[in-house]
Design a protein around this motif. Structure first.
Motif, PDB file in Angstrom:
ATOM      1  N   UNK C  59      -9.108 -23.634   9.276  1.00  0.00           N
ATOM      2  CA  UNK C  59      -8.231 -22.517   9.426  1.00  0.00           C
ATOM      3  C   UNK C  59      -7.141 -22.756  10.413  1.00  0.00           C
ATOM      4  N   UNK C  63      -3.073 -23.184  10.179  1.00  0.00           N
ATOM      5  CA  UNK C  63      -2.376 -22.157  11.044  1.00  0.00           C
ATOM      6  C   UNK C  63      -1.376 -23.002  11.658  1.00  0.00           C
ATOM      7  N   UNK C  68       2.190 -21.130  12.428  1.00  0.00           N
ATOM      8  CA  UNK C  68       1.456 -19.890  12.855  1.00  0.00           C
ATOM      9  C   UNK C  68       0.704 -19.819  14.287  1.00  0.00           C
ATOM     10  N   UNK C  69       0.576 -20.915  14.696  1.00  0.00           N
ATOM     11  CA  UNK C  69      -0.313 -20.936  15.974  1.00  0.00           C
ATOM     12  C   UNK C  69       0.104 -22.145  16.636  1.00  0.00           C
ATOM     13  N   UNK C  88       9.342 -19.782  19.469  1.00  0.00           N
ATOM     14  CA  UNK C  88       9.021 -18.735  18.372  1.00  0.00           C
ATOM     15  C   UNK C  88      10.367 -18.880  17.196  1.00  0.00           C
ATOM     16  N   UNK C  92       9.808 -19.539  13.365  1.00  0.00           N
ATOM     17  CA  UNK C  92       9.894 -18.478  12.106  1.00  0.00           C
ATOM     18  C   UNK C  92      10.463 -19.206  11.167  1.00  0.00           C
ATOM     19  N   UNK C  95       8.948 -21.447   9.173  1.00  0.00           N
ATOM     20  CA  UNK C  95       8.228 -20.801   8.096  1.00  0.00           C
ATOM     21  C   UNK C  95       8.991 -20.136   6.962  1.00  0.00           C
ATOM     22  N   UNK C  96      10.101 -19.696   7.311  1.00  0.00           N
ATOM     23  CA  UNK C  96      10.990 -19.021   6.224  1.00  0.00           C
ATOM     24  C   UNK C  96      11.358 -19.895   5.515  1.00  0.00           C
ATOM     25  N   UNK C 101       2.947 -19.766   1.885  1.00  0.00           N
ATOM     26  CA  UNK C 101       1.404 -19.430   2.377  1.00  0.00           C
ATOM     27  C   UNK C 101       0.718 -18.715   0.876  1.00  0.00           C
ATOM     28  N   UNK C 103      -2.959 -16.315   0.873  1.00  0.00           N
ATOM     29  CA  UNK C 103      -4.060 -15.958   1.553  1.00  0.00           C
ATOM     30  C   UNK C 103      -5.054 -15.557   0.890  1.00  0.00           C
ATOM     31  N   UNK C 175      -4.854 -20.591   2.157  1.00  0.00           N
ATOM     32  CA  UNK C 175      -6.063 -20.350   2.930  1.00  0.00           C
ATOM     33  C   UNK C 175      -7.315 -19.806   2.125  1.00  0.00           C
TER      34      UNK C 175
END
Lengths: 773, 400, 245
Positions: C59, C63, C68-69, C88, C92, C95-96, C101, C103, C175
């Motif tokens: 995981x 991530x 995310x991490x 950051x 973002x 990811x956008x 994703x 979950x 995930x």
């Protein structure tokens, strides 16, 4: 949770503090007043008359119901104080030669009483002494009965008779220009040729005495001696104004804390139900372990009580502190020799009980549900919230909404009651701010109408007795006087049916430019050539309307009793009076052209010369500057106003902050998951802030106009509740007040928003993906 | 993408609206004021004082003798011609017919008669005394001439004789008085005739010495009047003057020929007059407000047509305005627009919706208006009654 | 570094490159080493299963790949762009526009319908599909206006998938997508994933602890204790319906 508890505690503290503050102030002032009255023998009945022989005292004492009686000599004098050129007046009252007044005793703050063997010693009141920086040993001049005299101050004192010292026709106290002097009876009698005579009586009654009977009998006895009418304590100006203040405090103590407690209860309800929901599993587990419903219920009830207790402790402490401060502010105007600060235990108990009770009532539903829930059900996850397409969207706006806006709309509609109550909460905060600004606005308006629009004179000169109209020419020819108008004022009892009211009738010149009567549109009303115009409040007291015949019993001169038609009612904010054309009034009195004084327009460069001229004129008893009246009104109100504004702002902020912050925090905890999910999906911090804070912003923006509306009606209620004989409060709210209220609410909302935003920015994105709900 | 932008825009617009609405509330509002044009108009400066009317020539009609006046039917304000009969007097007539008065009168007569008799007796006695003492004096004088008596004795006798004569004379006078008194009481009794008014009396007419108006009637009901008692005032209405006691400091501004206006005289409108005399000598008087002042007497005539002020009587009060200065087309502002700033006078002028202070030089002024010598021009607008809320640059708007 | 057999490195694009990736995080006073120097490449168009027991670091790896991490040390790049040094805002944005994703617990917005849940993503994407098409791809055309509360677990997950791919991402990270579902529903979900990977050519990485699922992958990356122990190539790719667990 900590932040929320803090916010709620803040609201509770505010509520308890204001409650305690108002009530302890009222109680303290009441106790102080009662103690002062009792220990210093404040009289029950007061009589003024022209002159009576000392032997009349026994006859008065024989009136059934009269307990103790004391005769005095009193007069009204002009003062000349070096270094202070403006006109100053004082009431001068006799003290028995043995130095021990039977009634209305003096509390000597400094120095000693006047020596009866000397004719130039006086005791003065504390306010006056402080205003001029006088100390025992200082001197000033007075005109006593037409003669100049230099007096030495031997002492500074306070009296229950003059807790609030105000000139009879003034609107607010002026400590610099009006004082009280106490002189030995011997000296004062000599100056006024009153040996063996008196012109003032004070007396106390037995508890079972019938007031109206006693007054009537006293009046009958003193009538032939020029009695002006006996009056009881409740009409004595100092006592009356003091009582009025108490009433206002009492009312405030009822309105404002109530608002707080409601808001606190509401917030607690939301927080508790939320907490209980999130702890369902623990509750279920406890139940499974054998704890019964009552235990569970109690446990959460204890939590509620704990939160309230924190607020109570803080609130009581703050309330006592504020109460002392408020008491101190009052003490500057209302002169008691000491302030007995008192907080009855029952007030604290009341505060405790009310707070806890309202909190428990508010949270009762949630506690009940927690207690009642079967364990198995509690174990299961909470069923998902039901959402619907909102009404707003159905109207067609839906097409224009982005998903984030849609989320906002759907959330608002999901818990309509909670949203509604949040809106109300913020609106109430806004309304509170408006009500504090309203005081300032309405008083400013009142003063403007009364002292600027209605009155245009620079000075008002009053004569000791009614004087020939010829005096006006004399005044007009004084250097520096540009214009002068005459007026006549007589005390009279107005009767209509079984109702009556003692007041003054003002006769003004018909085409007066200096004293205007204004209607509600601020247009000048012309005085009719005959008949009387009354303040509308007086009309209400007497139950008269235009066209009715009023019976006027004049209390001066030949004391004629006439029927006069009421021609109109006007709205005036200060005082209750009757107005007549000057000639009509003189006709009523069957006297020639007599006047009581004049309104003057003067050149400021000649002011001091004029004051000096007036001091030397025996028939002029006093001069009043309009400018001072305005300033005094503001000065006296200012401190109290500032304090109230401060309190109100504090209140509004705490409520606004409390409600918004709570809503935000709860929303955050309820929706952090979906907001984090959105972050994961690539939404920026700003975008998810919009979703959470946008909802709050929307609520706030709806709440503010609603707050204006509620505020307006709250002020209308307050205005009507404060109406009294002395003044009526107009409903005037400036746009500035609305703006300030909105700004405070927005700022509080912004502050809580920023705090929540900070939390939003630090959402743990990873964590949220692992949890189910 | 576009939707997100639209939303951002929407949020910004909302924020702008809210912020500007809030700020708008704080912005100072325009203050309502009364604006007045600076204009040219007549201006009068006057000195006011209370004056009283007085008949310049007053004729007092009084009773020429004691008598019984018949009722006067004329009224105040009636006009009379010269020679017109005003009052008719009859000789004093009897008093009431009641028996008691008559009995009193009779008793008085008796008493008077008794007094007279007593006086006559006294006189006889005094005469006897005097005669006796005079004969004694003759004898003693003879004896003294012979030296048979001491001078002392002679002196004594002489003095006694003289005294007796004096007593006799005075007794005679007393008799005369008693006699007159007796006669008088008899006359009074004569007046009591049972028949009352049937007697004829002599009448006396009093006529007016001039033509004019009756200004005052002192008594109009019939009855006995004493000689010289004033009965009525006749005067020529046109001869009314107004007397005003003016402060000496003001009197210097008034001179012969000064225009006068009379207001509040009891009728409508204003009367005009002209100052005839300003006396040179002042006098001290205590004013209505109790202050000693120096005053000067000013006398003015009424120049308005008399028909208008017929109702004015003698001793009436008028509000007198002496016009000490007058101007036409004077540039002026309402007096209430002026305020002091240090030693200067200033006004607030309206300039594009804002208030601007302006220093002005003031000339003549009365209670209502003030002459502007410099600082303003015609058609400028000034604020009447500026109060503390007006300041430099404050937005103002005219009150509706 | 283990290459994909039968394929020259240059002809297939490298989507992710992972070098010595280490992630340490603190839990109270204890330091947990989630990843200890992992190395890996993921190629465009392939379906990879990350297999390992709980605590193996799969995981954490996903991530970090998804932005995310952040790594404690090491290097990760996406199409040559260094993710480890990204701030950051850049993450973002990454990811956008680039990552989809899915979950274990669906993470749908409960106040939005299926269609709207997909629209949430298409609204902010640069080159999205029409939400209805994405939902059609997962077979939910007749459920467009239902709220998540009205959908079954499998349907919710399919909406989540539709949401993930509706932005036409280059990469799809899942995930434990079937972790909360029964095997029958799980297969439906996996079928959707497989179809998308095949039809759209999206590089897909699926985390699971269920070895049976690994059968449908092109490659299987084994993780244990924070390390990549083995990368196996599946010579035969099973179709989801053939899977059993």
């Amino acid at each position: 949770m900590k932040g929320q508890v803090f916010a709620i505690t803040l609201v509770v503290i505010s509520g308890v503090a204001t409650f305690i503050m108002f009530i302890s102030t009222v109680d303290s002032l009441s106790l102080t007043r009662d103690t002062f009255y009792r220990e210093y023998r404040f009289a029950d009945v007061f009589i003024n008359l022209k002159r009576a022989p000392e032997s009349l005292k026994d006859k008065l004492k024989d009136v059934p119901g009269v307990n103790q009686i004391e005769t005095r000599v009193s007069a009204y004098v002009k003062l000349a104080i070096s270094g202070f050129p403006e006109p100053v007046n004082a009431a001068i009252i006799s003290i028995p030669d043995d130095g021990k007044p039977l009634l209305n005793r003096l509390y000597i703050r400094k120095g000693r009483l006047a020596d009866p063997t000397k004719d130039n010693e006086v005791v003065i009141n504390e306010n006056f002494a402080q205003a001029h920086g006088f100390n025992p040993g200082d001197r000033f001049a007075v005109i006593i009965n037409g003669k100049w005299k230099t007096l030495t101050i031997t002492g500074i004192a306070l009296s229950p008779e003059f807790v609030l010292l105000m000139k009879p026709e003034a609107m607010s106290p002026d400590f610099k220009r009006y004082g009280v002097l106490w002189m030995s009876r011997k000296a004062l009698s000599k100056a006024y040729d009153m040996d063996g005579a008196f012109n003032n009586v004070v007396l106390t009654l037995y508890p079972d005495a019938k007031l109206s009977d006693v007054l009537a009998q006293l009046d009958t006895i003193v009538e032939q001696y020029g009695g002006f009418g006996a009056y009881a304590r409740k009409d004595q100006i100092s006592h009356r104004l003091l009582s009025g203040e108490f009433q206002q405090l009492q009312r405030s103590s009822e309105i404002f804390p109530t608002i707080f407690i409601f808001v606190a209860a509401f917030l607690l309800n939301v927080v508790m139900s939320r907490t209980i929901n999130t702890q369902r599993e623990q509750i279920a587990a406890l139940k499974a372990f054998g704890y019964n419903n009552i235990d569970i219920g109690f446990h959460y009830a204890k939590l509620v009580v704990l939160i309230i207790s924190a607020g109570l402790v803080g609130g009581i402490a703050a309330g006592i502190w504020f109460g002392k401060m408020l008491g101190g502010i009052y003490m500057e105007v209302y002169r008691f020799p000491f302030l007995i600060y008192t907080l009855h235990p029952k007030v604290i108990i009341a505060a405790v009980l009310i707070s806890i009770a309202s909190a428990l009532v508010g949270t009762f539903h949630s506690l009940w549900r927690a207690a009642k829930q079967p364990p198995a059900e509690a174990m299961r996850p909470e069923p998902p919230a039901q959402y619907r397409v909102t009404l707003i969207e159905k109207t067609g706006i839906g097409r224009w909404l982005t998903q984030p806006s849609r989320i906002i709309a759907r959330n608002i509609e999901r818990k309509p009651i909670r949203t509604f109550l949040s809106i109300i909460g913020i609106a109430v905060a806004c309304a509170t701010m408006i009500s504090s600004g309203f005081f300032k606005d309405s008083i400013a308006f009142m003063v403007n109408v009364q002292f600027v629009l209605s009155q245009k004179e620079d000075m008002t000169v009053a004569f000791a007795e009614s004087t020939s109209r010829r005096a006006i020419y004399e005044l007009k020819e004084l250097p520096g006087v540009h214009h002068a108008e005459t007026f006549r004022t007589v005390p009279a009892k107005l009767k209509f049916g079984h109702r009556s009211y003692k007041t003054r009738i003002n006769g003004i010149e018909p085409d007066s430019r200096l004293h205007l009567l204004l209607d509600t549109n601020l247009q000048a009303i012309s005085l009719p050539p005959s008949g009387i115009v009354l303040t509308d409040h007086l009309g209400k007291i007497l139950g008269v309307k235009a066209g009715d015949m009023l019976t006027v019993e004049v209390l001066e001169g030949s004391k004629p009793i006439r029927q006069v038609p009421v021609v109109a009612l006007v709205t005036l904010y200060l005082g209750v009076m009757g107005y007549m054309d000057l000639t009509a009034l003189n006709r009523l009195m069957r006297e020639g052209d007599a006047i009581s004084g004049a309104y003057l327009v003067t050149d400021p460069m000649y002011s001091e010369k004029l004051y000096q001229s007036f001091i030397k004129m025996p028939r002029v008893s006093g001069t009043v500057l309009r400018r001072n009246e305005v300033r005094n009104f503001h000065d006296v109100q200012a401190k109290g106003m500032l304090f109230f504004t401060f309190i109100a702002t504090l209140m509004a902020c705490s409520i606004a902050f409390g409600v918004v912050y709570n809503s935000a925090r709860i929303a955050l905890s309820e929706r952090s998951r979906e907001l984090s999910s959105l972050r994961v999906l690539g939404y920026t911090r700003g975008e998810i802030s919009y979703i959470l804070l946008g909802e709050l912003g929307l609520i706030t923006l709806i709440a503010i106009p609603l707050g204006f509306f509620i505020g307006y009606w709250l002020c209308a209620y307050i205005a009507q509740a404060l109406a009294s004989d002395l003044f009526r409060v107009p409903l005037v709210i400036e746009t500035k007040t609305y703006s300030l209220a909105a700004a405070v609410v927005l700022a509080s909302a912004l502050a809580s928003g920023l705090i929540v935003r900070h939390k939003l920015d630090h959402l743990d994105l990873v964590e949220v993906l692992k949890t189910r709900e | 993408m576009k939707a997100a932008l639209r939303r951002k825009l929407f949020v910004i617009v909302i924020i702008l609206i809210v912020v500007s609405a809030t700020i708008y509330g704080f912005m100072p509002k325009a203050v309502d004021v009364d604006l007045v044009d600076v204009s040219r108009a007549p201006l009068q400066v006057t000195i006011e004082e209370e004056g009283r009317t007085r008949l310049k020539e007053r004729f007092v009609i009084s009773a020429p003798t004691a008598g019984y006046m018949r009722r006067i039917d004329a009224k105040v304000g009636d006009s009379v011609r010269k020679g017109q009969i005003l009052v008719t007097l009859e000789s004093l007539r009897s008093q009431a017919l009641d028996p008691r008065s008559r009995a009193e009168a009779e008793a008085t007569v008796s008493a008077a008669e008794a007094s007279l008799n007593a006086a006559m007796e006294k006189e006889r006695a005094a005469m006897a005394d005097a005669d006796y003492l005079e004969r004694r004096l003759e004898r003693i004088t003879n004896l003294y001439a012979k030296g048979s008596v001491a001078k002392d004795q002679f002196d004594q006798a002489e003095s006694e004789a003289k005294k007796a004569r004096a007593v006799q004379r005075s007794a005679k006078a007393a008799v005369d008085v008693s006699h007159a008194e007796f006669e008088r009481t008899k006359t009074t009794l004569q007046n009591f005739t049972p028949s009352g008014r049937t007697e004829k009396y002599d009448t006396l007419h009093v006529s007016s010495p001039v033509g004019g108006i009756i200004f005052r009637i002192y008594r109009d009901s019939e009855g006995a009047v004493n000689a010289g008692e004033p009965l009525m005032d006749i005067g020529d209405a046109k001869n009314l003057e107004v007397r005003v006691e003016v402060l000496s400091s003001d009197a210097v501004k008034i001179k012969k020929g000064t225009t006068v206006l009379f207001k509040h005289w009891g009728g409508d409108g204003t009367l005009t007059g002209i100052v005839r005399i300003v006396e040179l000598a002042g006098f001290t008087k205590v004013s209505s407000l109790g202050v000693e002042e120096q005053r000067v007497l000013v006398i003015a005539d009424i120049t308005s047509p008399p028909e208008i002020w017929r109702v004015l009587g003698d001793g009436y009060r008028l509000e007198t305005h002496f016009v000490v200065w007058e101007g036409n087309a004077i540039l002026q502002v309402p007096a209430s627009a002026l305020f002091r700033s240090g030693k200067e006078w200033m006004v607030f002028v309206e300039d594009n919706g804002k208030a601007r202070p302006r220093t002005v030089e003031v000339g003549q002024r009365n209670g209502l208006a003030a002459e502007i010598i410099s600082g303003l021009k015609e058609k400028d607008k000034v604020i009447a009654h500026p109060d503390d809320s007006i300041g430099n640059g404050k937005h103002i708007r005219p009150r509706k | 570094m283990i290459a994909k057999e039968g394929q020259a490195n240059d002809s297939v694009e490298v989507v992710f490159q992972v070098r010595d990736l280490t992630k340490i995080y603190e839990m109270g006073e204890v330091e947990v080493h989630a990843l200890r120097g992992a190395n890996l490449e993921l190629y465009s168009g392939e379906l990879v299963v990350l297999l390992g027991p709980s605590g193996s670091g799969k995981s954490t790896l996903l991530n970090i790949l998804g932005g995310l991490d952040t790594a404690t040390s090491g290097y990760v790049s996406y199409r040559g762009k260094n993710l480890t040094k990204a701030n950051e805002q850049e993450l973002t944005e990454y990811r956008r526009f680039h990552v989809g994703f899915v979950f274990q617990f669906y993470n749908l917005i409960p106040s939005l319908t299926a269609r709207e849940n997909v629209a949430v993503v298409t609204e902010i994407a640069s080159n999205p599909m029409v939400p209805e098409d994405a939902l059609a791809l997962v077979g939910l055309t007749d459920r467009l206006d239902h709220f998540p509360a009205q959908l079954s677990g499998g349907e919710q997950q399919r909406v989540a998938i539709a949401r993930a791919i509706s932005k036409n991402p280059e990469v799809l990270l899942c995930d434990e997508p079937t972790g909360a579902l029964d095997s029958k529903t799980g297969i439906v979900v996996l079928e959707a994933l497989e179809r998308i990977n095949r039809e759209l050519g999206t590089a897909t990485a699926i985390i699971t602890h269920n070895a049976d699922i690994a059968g449908m992958a092109d490659r299987v990356v084994h993780l244990s204790n924070g390390r990549i122990t083995e990368v196996k190539v599946n010579t035969v790719k099973k179709s989801p319906c053939e899977l059993q667990w």
